[in-house]
Design a protein around this motif. Structure first.
Motif, mmCIF file in Angstrom:
data_model
loop_
_atom_site.group_PDB
_atom_site.id
_atom_site.type_symbol
_atom_site.label_atom_id
_atom_site.label_comp_id
_atom_site.label_asym_id
_atom_site.label_seq_id
_atom_site.Cartn_x
_atom_site.Cartn_y
_atom_site.Cartn_z
ATOM 1 N N GLY A 52 4.407 -6.255 -8.167
ATOM 2 C CA GLY A 52 5.293 -6.405 -7.017
ATOM 3 C C GLY A 52 6.353 -5.328 -6.941
ATOM 4 N N SER A 53 7.042 -5.075 -8.040
ATOM 5 C CA SER A 53 8.126 -4.101 -8.037
ATOM 6 C C SER A 53 7.644 -2.674 -8.237
ATOM 7 N N GLY A 54 6.406 -2.506 -8.746
ATOM 8 C CA GLY A 54 5.902 -1.172 -9.035
ATOM 9 C C GLY A 54 6.406 -0.618 -10.340
ATOM 10 N N ILE A 55 7.211 -1.366 -11.094
ATOM 11 C CA ILE A 55 7.780 -0.919 -12.363
ATOM 12 C C ILE A 55 7.584 -2.008 -13.408
ATOM 13 N N TYR A 56 7.147 -1.612 -14.588
ATOM 14 C CA TYR A 56 6.992 -2.549 -15.692
ATOM 15 C C TYR A 56 8.369 -3.012 -16.168
ATOM 16 N N THR A 57 8.543 -4.312 -16.298
ATOM 17 C CA THR A 57 9.833 -4.867 -16.742
ATOM 18 C C THR A 57 9.649 -5.834 -17.917
ATOM 19 N N MET B 111 8.462 7.369 -3.913
ATOM 20 C CA MET B 111 8.302 7.716 -2.503
ATOM 21 C C MET B 111 6.848 7.598 -2.063
ATOM 22 N N GLY B 112 5.932 7.888 -2.978
ATOM 23 C CA GLY B 112 4.525 7.787 -2.627
ATOM 24 C C GLY B 112 4.011 6.363 -2.608
ATOM 25 N N LEU B 113 4.571 5.501 -3.455
ATOM 26 C CA LEU B 113 4.081 4.135 -3.579
ATOM 27 C C LEU B 113 4.801 3.139 -2.678
ATOM 28 N N PRO C 293 6.796 4.404 -12.888
ATOM 29 C CA PRO C 293 5.964 3.210 -12.686
ATOM 30 C C PRO C 293 5.101 2.849 -13.897
ATOM 31 N N ALA C 294 4.690 3.839 -14.668
ATOM 32 C CA ALA C 294 3.819 3.569 -15.813
ATOM 33 C C ALA C 294 4.583 3.398 -17.113
ATOM 34 N N ALA C 295 5.901 3.618 -17.118
ATOM 35 C CA ALA C 295 6.677 3.598 -18.351
ATOM 36 C C ALA C 295 6.711 2.203 -18.968
ATOM 37 N N THR C 296 6.470 2.140 -20.265
ATOM 38 C CA THR C 296 6.516 0.865 -20.973
ATOM 39 C C THR C 296 7.750 0.747 -21.863
ATOM 40 N N THR C 297 8.521 1.836 -21.976
ATOM 41 C CA THR C 297 9.728 1.821 -22.795
ATOM 42 C C THR C 297 10.902 2.370 -21.989
ATOM 43 N N ALA C 298 12.081 2.246 -22.545
ATOM 44 C CA ALA C 298 13.288 2.722 -21.882
ATOM 45 C C ALA C 298 13.603 4.146 -22.306
ATOM 46 N N CYS C 299 14.371 4.833 -21.472
ATOM 47 C CA CYS C 299 14.842 6.179 -21.810
ATOM 48 C C CYS C 299 16.134 6.049 -22.610
ATOM 49 N N PRO C 300 16.250 6.700 -23.768
ATOM 50 C CA PRO C 300 17.466 6.550 -24.572
ATOM 51 C C PRO C 300 18.719 7.070 -23.878
ATOM 52 N N ILE C 301 18.586 8.141 -23.097
ATOM 53 C CA ILE C 301 19.763 8.677 -22.392
ATOM 54 C C ILE C 301 20.184 7.738 -21.270
ATOM 55 N N GLY C 302 19.235 7.189 -20.546
ATOM 56 C CA GLY C 302 19.565 6.207 -19.517
ATOM 57 C C GLY C 302 20.186 4.959 -20.105
ATOM 58 N N PHE D 299 0.679 -0.723 -12.471
ATOM 59 C CA PHE D 299 1.819 -0.660 -11.557
ATOM 60 C C PHE D 299 1.442 -0.661 -10.069
ATOM 61 N N PRO D 300 0.270 -0.141 -9.659
ATOM 62 C CA PRO D 300 -0.038 -0.225 -8.222
ATOM 63 C C PRO D 300 -0.215 -1.659 -7.725
ATOM 64 N N PHE D 301 -0.464 -2.598 -8.664
ATOM 65 C CA PHE D 301 -0.728 -3.982 -8.275
ATOM 66 C C PHE D 301 0.446 -4.912 -8.572
#
Length: 307
Positions: A25-30, A170-172, A47-56, A21-23
């Protein structure tokens, strides 16, 4: 129990395996795995998540119902409800105790040395209004002029999202920092409150505010995997209660709505064979005391033979 710790650790890395994810473009795996819901609470925007949250995912689905109805589209995504229903029917609330990253995080924080306190039982009912209001009703009925709702729980409550997504973002991404306002401050304050609470009480978010745990708990009494209590063997020593991370009194309700089936009561608590579990009606009655006797018998030399 070492096995549970290993499974919890593996689950954390499997649901957060995108370390590029640091490299990106969006910083998030899609990628394609984001279409799959994790069984535990793990923020989609981490940023490191590879799956979705069921509640979201559930909120997103409900938030588009009004728009779809207005557009004449009567096909609704029930995948998330089906997925959670299958898990709940199989094992009840067990994912909370074995594969939820935020649940694991709370257990680690609770290890910080301090005086420990319980949680009033009345507070443990709050997760059900939170599930009903913030996950179901508000996304479904409070919509904009186009008919779209919001992910209310994710936006206004979820401390896991703040920890896993908000703070890393915020950090990235420095361009986001000037846009910090009252909402982010509110979420950070809520996270800090839960962090402090985690030190002094075991799994407070799970017990008081987690809508996923509330949803799974509805299946505890009817799931294929169930806990069993032998009243005749129980001496009411309360050792099961002392080791339970959810504050469940096993002798009152073996399949209590707050039981996360972590099996600590079985492996670390009861010494008298009063606790067991079953899967689809097939009982598992090999308790720790029984195993010890069997191991001693096997280790002892046979009669008439020298050592």
């Amino acid at each position: 129990m070492v096995l549970r710790r290993i499974i919890q650790t593996v689950a954390v890395f499997l649901t957060n395996a995108y370390w590029l994810f640091p490299f990106s473009g969006s910083g998030i795996y899609t990628g394609r795995f984001k279409a799959v819901c994790a069984p535990g609470l793990n923020c989609w925007s981490c940023p490191a998540a590879t799956t979705a949250c069921p509640i979201g995912a559930l909120q997103n689905s409900l938030a588009t119902v009004r728009f779809n109805l207005g557009a004449g589209n009567y096909h609704f995504g029930l995948y998330v409800l089906g997925w959670l229903g299958l898990i709940g029917t199989a094992v009840g609330r067990m994912p909370c105790g074995w594969v939820c990253p935020f649940g694991f995080f709370q257990e680690l924080v609770h290890k910080i040395p301090s005086r420990k306190f319980g949680i009033p039982r009345v507070l443990t009912w709050l997760k059900y209004p939170i599930l009903a209001l913030f996950v179901v009703l508000l996304p479904l009925f409070v919509v904009d002029s186009f008919g779209f709702g919001q992910t209310w729980f994710c936006k206004y409550i979820c401390p896991a999202g703040t920890l896993e997504a908000g703070l890393p973002a915020m950090g990235l991404q420095s361009q986001l920092r000037p846009m910090v306002g009252w909402l982010f401050a509110h979420k950070v304050t809520l996270l800090l409150g839960f962090l402090v609470w985690m030190v002094f009480a075991s799994r407070p978010f799970c017990r008081v505010a987690c809508p996923l745990g509330a949803l799974y708990s509805l299946f505890n009494k009817v799931s294929f995997f169930r806990m069993r209590w032998d009243e005749d063997a129980c001496v009411h020593c309360q050792k099961c209660y002392q080791v339970c991370p959810m504050g469940v009194k096993f002798w009152e309700n073996a399949n209590h709505y707050d039981c996360i089936r972590c099996l600590r009561c079985y492996y670390e608590g009861c010494q008298f064979g009063a606790i067991s579990y079953e899967w689809v009606g097939l009982p598992e009655r090999v308790v720790r005391t029984g195993r010890r006797k069997q191991q001693k018998q096997q280790a002892a030399p046979s009669g008439g033979q020298s050592g």
